[in-house]
Design an enzyme around this catalytic site. Structure first.
Site, PDB file in Angstrom:
ATOM      1  N   THR B 128       0.867  -1.185   0.000  1.00 30.83           N
ATOM      2  CA  THR B 128       0.000   0.000   0.000  1.00 30.83           C
ATOM      3  C   THR B 128       0.902   1.232   0.000  1.00 30.83           C
ATOM      4  OG1 THR B 128      -0.054   0.279   2.409  1.00 30.83           O
ATOM      5  CG2 THR B 128      -1.668  -1.237   1.465  1.00 30.83           C
ATOM      6  N   ASP B 129       0.306   2.404  -0.117  1.00 36.41           N
ATOM      7  CA  ASP B 129       1.115   3.625  -0.082  1.00 36.41           C
ATOM      8  C   ASP B 129       1.833   3.797   1.249  1.00 36.41           C
ATOM      9  OD1 ASP B 129       0.324   4.111  -2.616  1.00 36.41           O
ATOM     10  OD2 ASP B 129      -1.220   5.605  -2.104  1.00 36.41           O
ATOM     11  N   CYS B 130       1.157   3.385   2.322  1.00 40.48           N
ATOM     12  CA  CYS B 130       1.789   3.536   3.637  1.00 40.48           C
ATOM     13  C   CYS B 130       2.655   2.326   4.016  1.00 40.48           C
ATOM     14  CB  CYS B 130       0.745   3.817   4.706  1.00 40.48           C
ATOM     15  SG  CYS B 130      -0.732   2.816   4.556  1.00 40.48           S
ATOM     16  N   TYR B 131       2.343   1.164   3.410  1.00 37.14           N
ATOM     17  CA  TYR B 131       3.147  -0.051   3.650  1.00 37.14           C
ATOM     18  C   TYR B 131       3.556  -0.632   2.301  1.00 37.14           C
ATOM     19  CZ  TYR B 131       1.305   0.034   8.455  1.00 37.14           C
ATOM     20  OH  TYR B 131       0.981   0.375   9.732  1.00 37.14           O
ATOM     21  N   PRO B 132       4.623  -0.085   1.700  1.00 38.92           N
ATOM     22  CA  PRO B 132       4.905  -0.422   0.299  1.00 38.92           C
ATOM     23  C   PRO B 132       5.419  -1.840   0.054  1.00 38.92           C
ATOM     24  CG  PRO B 132       6.002   1.616   0.977  1.00 38.92           C
ATOM     25  CD  PRO B 132       5.522   0.951   2.212  1.00 38.92           C
TER      26      PRO B 132
END
Lengths: 128, 502
Positions: B128-132
């Protein structure tokens, strides 16, 4: 005591056990055996006092015989003394002492291997 | 007379506390009376050490550089539940390895961690954007985890059914290996030393009760799952810090043919606050009853063979149908004593203090079975109700005719009251003809041990039964052995084709 008799391809050709019984007059109980065309083994139960006489009578070409000792190997570190093996074993190899600690009497073992298969901690093994 | 928890804790602090194990309590009460025992003894320690499948642990790994939100996770190839935040998981004791199957599971991962061994982590994520990050493989030890909190949904059964097997086939169960024709009995539980057996009304044990668990000082969270104290089968949800545990009291195990489980040592101290509590802790094995049930039937409500006390079970043999049957535990009484003794030492040395529960547990609760609301296809929907039969007195030749006429391979054999007594198949009949035995009676060649099924059994269970016995058909019978129909393996093919599905 228990005697382990092993046959090679020569040993399986001749009724060695029957001959030894007749020769020595000693009664034995065959408790477990696996014999095919070219090799085999048999576990015999015999009275302690008659064992030497029977061993002498059986010593022939193609046959080896030894006293079966320490058939059950019990790993004390892994064992938690649960006792599940006690009622599984049909030969009463296992019991508890007065402190609920497992006691193993290998002398009674007929090498069926069930205890090793079902021990939850894998703390038992059978040495043929 | 009564005693307060503060008084007891004061005695723990000044070293004058008197602690005894639940095993010693009955004789103390006999000798001093209930009031005398209350005056003399402050705490009774209990202990149990047995297979507790419903166990596991929450682990927190901390964040990696370039963080990941772990969605699927394996520890030493054992899947852990990763659906809790980014770097947390719950590893369940009974989950089995993808490579070693029932020889290694969640319980083994837990035991390895407690023993200080390194465990491999493999996790995947979508990114994800926060957990790439999308995957991570790493090794870790217990000390490197931020938290390792054991949380066992169902521990420390108040009592448990003993098991035997009335069928003629050996079975592999979570109660161990059960020989055919009730040749052995297995049981679980520490009897008079068992925590809940000493507090059956749950007047002391509740949420917040301090306990010994796996070597750590832990706590009762509250009611355990499936808890049924109203029926004598109470359970507890327990928790403790894995970092303080020892493999002396946590052991992974495999019940062969069943799967992985974990042996957990749980000990609960019972502060003696009043006479009622004292009376409960004076329980003996002779007072604790359970049932021996037949695990040889596949049904939920297994038939009760007889009632039995823990004293009888601990004696090593119990009578069934006039025969002495050898029985042995699968929980360790020696270890249960060690748990109670260790707990006693901790209280006496001041490293373990008492506390009252903050919330009581409902002691009247009775557990309910599952009500299946979904559509289940039962045997009676798939069976064939038109079938041919034969009696044992008729000839093999007659059996051959009947098989042809009925266009079937299976011919149930019935007695004069139409009850099932055996079965012959086309194979049996062909064999008899080949040996010139067509004039023999059916009863001489029939198989007496017929594999049968009840009409209300689910069809997937029927399919497993056919497969297990490697046979082509099951005879469907009612409780008085009257034949209701036949269930053929080829009928189950219709399940895939549409009949019996929605």
């Amino acid at each position: 005591m228990k005697l382990m008799v092993e046959f090679d391809s020569d040993g399986v050709q001749y009724p060695n056990i029957a001959a030894a019984i007749l020769r020595s007059g000693v009664m034995v109980n065959v408790e477990r055996a696996l014999i095919d065309g070219d090799e085999g083994w048999a576990l015999l139960d015999v009275d302690d006092k008659d064992a030497d006489m029977f061993i002498t009578a059986l010593s022939r070409k193609g046959v080896s015989i030894r006293i079966q000792k320490d058939a059950v190997s019990h790993n004390r570190t892994d064992c938690v003394d649960c006792g599940l093996c006690i009622s599984i074993c049909q030969k009463q190899v296992f019991s508890f002492d007065e402190n609920w600690q497992l006691v193993v009497d290998s002398e009674r073992c007929v090498l069926c291997g069930r205890c090793a298969t079902y021990c939850p901690q894998r703390a038992l093994s059978i040495q043929k | 007379m009564y005693k307060s928890i503060d008084e007891i804790n004061e005695r723990i602090r000044d070293g004058s506390v008197r602690v005894v194990s639940a095993e010693e309590m009955p004789n103390i009460v006999d000798e001093l009376g209930v009031t005398g025992a209350l005056r003399d003894v402050d705490v009774v320690t209990t202990g149990t050490f047995g297979a507790m499948c419903s166990s596991g642990a929450f682990l927190n790994f901390g964040h990696s550089e370039i963080p990941i939100r772990m969605e699927k996770m394996w520890l030493n190839n054992v899947e852990a539940y990763a659906g809790i935040a980014a770097v947390d998981c719950f590893i369940g004791a009974t989950q089995e390895s993808t490579t070693r199957h029932s020889e290694y599971g969640g319980a083994h991962v837990i035991e390895d961690l407690i023993a200080g061994k390194s465990v491999e982590l493999h996790a995947r994520a979508k990114g994800t954007d926060c957990y790439p990050r999308t995957s991570i493989t790493n090794e870790f030890t217990l000390q490197e985890l931020n938290q390792a909190i054991m949380l066992n949904p169902r521990n420390s059964y108040q009592s448990y059914n003993a098991a035997t097997n009335m069928s003629d086939q050996a079975i592999k169960t979570y109660m161990g290996f059960l020989l055919p024709s009730h040749r052995n009995i297995t049981y679980s539980g520490a009897g008079c030393l068992s925590p809940l057996a000493n507090d059956p009304t749950l007047s002391v044990i509740g949420s917040g009760t301090p306990i010994f668990i796996g070597g750590a000082n832990g706590v009762v969270v509250g009611e355990g799952t499936q808890s049924s104290p109203g029926a004598g089968f109470g359970t507890l949800m327990t928790s403790g810090n894995m970092k303080e545990m020892s493999s002396d009291y946590i052991r992974a195990a495999t019940m062969t043919g069943y799967g992985v489980t974990m042996y957990v040592g749980v000990g609960i101290p019972i502060p003696l606050l009043n006479e009622e509590i004292v009376r409960h802790t004076a329980v003996r094995d002779e007072d604790l009853k359970t049932n021996i049930v037949d695990y040889g039937t596949p049904f939920r409500d297994r038939p009760v063979i007889r009632e039995v006390t823990y004293a009888q079970l601990k004696s090593g043999s119990v009578e069934i149908d006039g025969e002495e049957v050898r029985c042995s535990p699968l929980s360790s009484y020696k270890k249960a004593r060690e748990v109670a003794a260790e707990l006693k030492t901790r209280i006496e040395t001041g490293s373990f203090t008492m506390a009252l529960a903050t919330r009581p547990i409902d002691s009247h609760k009775i557990n309910k079975p599952m009500a299946e609301k979904g559509y289940v296809c039962h045997v009676n929907e798939m069976m064939v109700s038109t079938f041919v039969t034969i009696t044992g007195e008729e000839s093999v030749k007659e059996a051959a005719k009947r098989l042809l006429k009925g266009e079937t391979n299976h011919l149930p054999v019935i007695d004069s009251e139409n009850r099932l007594i055996g079965i012959v198949t086309t194979y049996d009949v062909s064999k008899a003809f080949a040996k010139d035995e067509q004039d023999m009676s059916v009863s001489e060649i029939m198989t007496k041990n017929v594999i049968t099924i009840a009409p209300d059994a689910p069809v997937d269970f029927a399919a497993r039964t056919l497969q297990q016995h490697n046979i082509g058909a099951l005879v469907v019978i009612d409780s008085s052995r009257h034949i209701l129909g036949m269930l053929n393996s080829y009928d189950l093919g219709d399940l895939v084709g549409g009949r019996g599905r929605r």
